[in-house]
Design a protein around this motif. Structure first.
Motif, PDB file in Angstrom:
ATOM      1  N   ALA A 124     100.890  -0.860  51.393  1.00 21.52           N
ATOM      2  CA  ALA A 124      99.533  -1.137  51.864  1.00 21.52           C
ATOM      3  C   ALA A 124      99.189  -0.284  53.074  1.00 21.52           C
ATOM      4  O   ALA A 124      98.047   0.173  53.216  1.00 21.52           O
ATOM      5  CB  ALA A 124      99.397  -2.626  52.197  1.00 21.52           C
ATOM      6  N   ALA A 125     100.166  -0.046  53.964  1.00 23.69           N
ATOM      7  CA  ALA A 125      99.916   0.759  55.165  1.00 23.69           C
ATOM      8  C   ALA A 125      99.509   2.178  54.807  1.00 23.69           C
ATOM      9  O   ALA A 125      98.613   2.761  55.430  1.00 23.69           O
ATOM     10  CB  ALA A 125     101.139   0.758  56.063  1.00 23.69           C
ATOM     11  N   LEU A 127      97.976   3.163  52.092  1.00 24.85           N
ATOM     12  CA  LEU A 127      96.620   3.127  51.554  1.00 24.85           C
ATOM     13  C   LEU A 127      95.582   2.929  52.654  1.00 24.85           C
ATOM     14  O   LEU A 127      94.563   3.639  52.695  1.00 24.85           O
ATOM     15  CB  LEU A 127      96.493   2.007  50.516  1.00 24.85           C
ATOM     16  N   TRP A 128      95.821   1.964  53.552  1.00 21.45           N
ATOM     17  CA  TRP A 128      94.776   1.700  54.545  1.00 21.45           C
ATOM     18  C   TRP A 128      94.684   2.826  55.578  1.00 21.45           C
ATOM     19  O   TRP A 128      93.612   3.075  56.116  1.00 21.45           O
ATOM     20  CB  TRP A 128      94.939   0.331  55.175  1.00 21.45           C
ATOM     21  N   TRP A 203      98.851  -4.365  47.064  1.00 23.89           N
ATOM     22  CA  TRP A 203      98.638  -3.238  47.985  1.00 23.89           C
ATOM     23  C   TRP A 203      97.148  -3.026  48.247  1.00 23.89           C
ATOM     24  O   TRP A 203      96.721  -2.905  49.395  1.00 23.89           O
ATOM     25  CB  TRP A 203      99.230  -1.957  47.396  1.00 23.89           C
ATOM     26  N   ALA A 207      95.368  -3.641  51.703  1.00 22.36           N
ATOM     27  CA  ALA A 207      94.837  -2.426  52.318  1.00 22.36           C
ATOM     28  C   ALA A 207      93.328  -2.506  52.516  1.00 22.36           C
ATOM     29  O   ALA A 207      92.798  -1.923  53.469  1.00 22.36           O
ATOM     30  CB  ALA A 207      95.181  -1.215  51.460  1.00 22.36           C
ATOM     31  N   TYR A 210      92.679  -4.148  55.940  1.00 22.34           N
ATOM     32  CA  TYR A 210      93.050  -3.331  57.089  1.00 22.34           C
ATOM     33  C   TYR A 210      92.307  -2.001  57.111  1.00 22.34           C
ATOM     34  O   TYR A 210      91.961  -1.496  58.186  1.00 22.34           O
ATOM     35  CB  TYR A 210      94.564  -3.103  57.100  1.00 22.34           C
ATOM     36  N   ALA A 211      92.063  -1.404  55.941  1.00 20.88           N
ATOM     37  CA  ALA A 211      91.316  -0.148  55.900  1.00 20.88           C
ATOM     38  C   ALA A 211      89.921  -0.335  56.473  1.00 20.88           C
ATOM     39  O   ALA A 211      89.385   0.563  57.134  1.00 20.88           O
ATOM     40  CB  ALA A 211      91.234   0.371  54.467  1.00 20.88           C
TER      41      ALA A 211
END
Length: 332
Positions: A124-125, A127-128, A203, A207, A210-211
């Motif tokens: 996920a990190a 992606l965001w 994910w 994301a 956070y994104a």
């Protein structure tokens, strides 16, 4: 650079000791001051006094506080202790005692679940960071345009909508409705391709939240930096816009982004409770949620320590990246 790194490592070691002392106090001293007997919680309220006393002796709860603290430290770093976490002579280091409910060693339970949470957080990190920063930079460069307004509306939606809503909605659409993605979790060791497919929706859902925050922060910082004198000077010298943005503006923009990343990634490694619960992922978040329901103190303690350590390591990495991005930080 080496001196800076040594100072940060020393500060991290001191902070780790403080964290362990705080965690010990919260889980073993505060309940005692509040009149809660840990031994009774271990054996149950219906147990006879002899059984409660036997467990209290086994856990070392009758020892002086400083002896309990020493055994607690020893259990974490050495792996053998006879206090404040159970008789763990057969537990490999580090050791957080035994579950009150299953009587299994806590450390193997956490290590079995940790890869799931780590994979969720790191995927996920990526992606965001990519989409959040890119959207924020483009929105700042095209201020007032349709792209800017659309990106900020989507970012506001991402911040406002809870994960359990977007997660269930994505499952309903892409798994149950369209059958494009199978969201049923499959371990990586069993089938890497199926694992990747099962992690796509978690994910993307994580994301998205956070994104959206990273896009808004990036846009605000980029707009402020683009108005600085050194940016105007760089443009006046005839530098290409890509160089002005990529080399000068982005370097200053990344400082607050790294701060956010250290805190967010460290917390997620400690357990993304809502995401793991929504998608039924067997990670640390689901483990701590079950432990809270069952009042299983050692499991909660272990996840708390792992979360604290993850945040500490993440911030240490961020400090090093600060020094790489801005050499002036090394003199601080």
């Amino acid at each position: 650079m080496l001196a800076y790194l040594i100072r940060r490592l020393f500060a991290a070691a001191v902070m780790l000791v403080v964290i362990i002392l705080v965690v010990f106090s919260i889980f073993f001293l505060v309940p005692k001051w509040a009149g809660v007997d840990i031994a009774t919680s271990f054996v149950g309220k219906q147990a006879d006094p002899a059984a409660v006393e036997a467990v209290r002796t086994k856990l070392g709860l009758s020892d002086p506080i400083f002896i309990q603290v020493w055994h607690f430290f020893k259990g974490i770093f050495v792996g053998r202790t006879y206090a404040a976490g159970g008789d763990i002579t057969h537990c490999s280091a580090p050791c957080f005692g035994y579950s009150f409910r299953s009587e299994q060693a806590v450390w193997p339970v956490l290590t079995d679940r940790f890869p799931v949470t780590l994979g969720l957080a790191l995927g996920a990190a990526v992606l965001w960071l990519v989409f959040g920063i890119a959207a924020g930079v483009l929105a700042a460069l095209k201020r007032g345009s349709m792209w800017d307004r659309s990106a900020m509306v989507i970012a506001l939606s991402g911040v406002s909508l809870p994960i359990y809503f977007t997660g269930l909605l994505s499952v309903a659409i892409f798994d149950i409705g369209l059958h494009w993605i199978d969201a049923q979790y499959v371990p990586f060791s069993q089938d890497p391709a199926r694992w990747f497919e099962s992690m796509l929706l978690p994910w993307i859902t994580l994301a998205f939240l956070y994104a959206a925050m990273y896009a808004r922060i990036t846009r605000a910082n980029m707009l402020e930096i683009l108005g600085e004198d050194y940016i105007r000077t760089a443009r006046a010298k005839g530098l290409k816009e890509q160089v002005v943005i990529g080399k000068h503006a982005m370097r200053s923009t990344m400082t607050p982004i790294l701060t956010m990343l250290g805190m967010d990634l460290g917390a997620l490694i400690g357990g993304a409770i809502l995401t793991e619960t929504t998608f039924s992922l067997p990670g640390l978040g689901q483990a701590v949620l079950t432990a809270i329901k069952n009042q299983d103190l050692p499991i909660i303690l272990g996840v708390t320590l792992i979360t604290s350590l993850a945040v500490l390591i993440a911030n240490l990495v961020v400090d090093v990246l600060y020094a790489v991005i801005d050499p002036r930080v090394r003199l601080a």
